[in-house]
Design a protein around this motif. Structure first.
Motif, PDB file in Angstrom:
ATOM      1  N   ASP A  65     -12.695   2.964   2.878  1.00  0.00           N
ATOM      2  CA  ASP A  65     -12.097   2.310   1.720  1.00  0.00           C
ATOM      3  C   ASP A  65     -10.717   1.766   2.042  1.00  0.00           C
ATOM      4  OD1 ASP A  65     -14.280   2.872   0.155  1.00  0.00           O
ATOM      5  OD2 ASP A  65     -13.431   4.693  -0.721  1.00  0.00           O
ATOM      6  N   ASP A  66     -10.426   0.616   1.505  1.00  0.00           N
ATOM      7  CA  ASP A  66      -9.143  -0.073   1.605  1.00  0.00           C
ATOM      8  C   ASP A  66      -8.839  -0.641   2.990  1.00  0.00           C
ATOM      9  OD1 ASP A  66      -8.534   0.470  -1.084  1.00  0.00           O
ATOM     10  OD2 ASP A  66      -7.567   2.358  -0.562  1.00  0.00           O
ATOM     11  N   PRO A 160     -13.677  -6.172  -0.126  1.00  0.00           N
ATOM     12  CA  PRO A 160     -13.466  -4.749  -0.383  1.00  0.00           C
ATOM     13  C   PRO A 160     -12.213  -4.516  -1.229  1.00  0.00           C
ATOM     14  CG  PRO A 160     -12.657  -5.292   1.789  1.00  0.00           C
ATOM     15  CD  PRO A 160     -13.268  -6.550   1.225  1.00  0.00           C
TER      16      PRO A 160
END
Length: 181
Positions: A65-66, A160
């Motif tokens: 994530d990120d 994302p």
């Protein structure tokens, strides 16, 4: 942390998500460069940067994530910068814009930037999905399939999340610092 550091970091919290939003478009435009560029060094850098997108073991796994696609955004910018260094005439359009962006990658990474440049230069000899950069450059059918794969990836790319928090930038920098040889 000084006020200047905070202002600089705040800028990256805007710039990096913007790069993630345009990553698909940027990759698609670079795919066109692979088929239209006449300078082999330029094409070699562009193809190696794009081939990186398909590596199963890249610097930051895409599922994180990120951060998962930040390395892809950084790599194509460094590859574009190297391509423009190889041929100044390549500074037009997408290559020039991405090469300019590489300056921000350099500012962000500081001393680690030279290691990222060396990593991207090494990609010219690497492979992804059983396909080397030499295969892409020398075999018209491999090049055509590669460009089609890049175009498909660009169209299917899902932007994302990127949490606009200084901690995200600290994680990103630490990840790259640890992974770069």
């Amino acid at each position: 942390m000084t006020t200047n550091d905070t202002a600089t970091l705040s800028r990256y919290l805007e710039v990096f998500p913007a790069w993630l939003r345009t990553l698909g478009e940027d990759a698609g435009a670079l795919g066109n460069v692979v088929t239209t560029q006449s300078n082999e060094e330029v094409t070699r850098y562009v193809a190696s940067g794009l081939n990186y997108i398909f590596k199963s073991l890249d610097l930051i796994p895409d599922g994180i994530d990120d951060l998962g696609f930040c390395d892809d955004a950084f790599v194509i910018r460094v590859a574009a910068s190297l391509a423009c260094e190889a041929d100044g005439a390549a500074r037009e359009g997408v290559l020039g814009r991405l090469a300019e962006d590489a300056k921000q990658v350099e500012e962000f990474l500081g001393d680690d930037y030279a290691r990222l440049v060396a990593y991207v230069q090494g990609l010219r000899k690497g492979a992804a999905r059983g396909r080397t950069v030499d295969d892409i450059l020398t075999d018209a059918s491999v090049r055509s399939a590669f460009v089609q794969e890049v175009a498909a990836w660009a169209q299917e790319y899902q932007v994302p999340s990127f949490t606009r928090d200084v901690k995200t930038l600290i994680k990103l920098k630490a990840f790259l610092s640890a992974k770069l040889a």
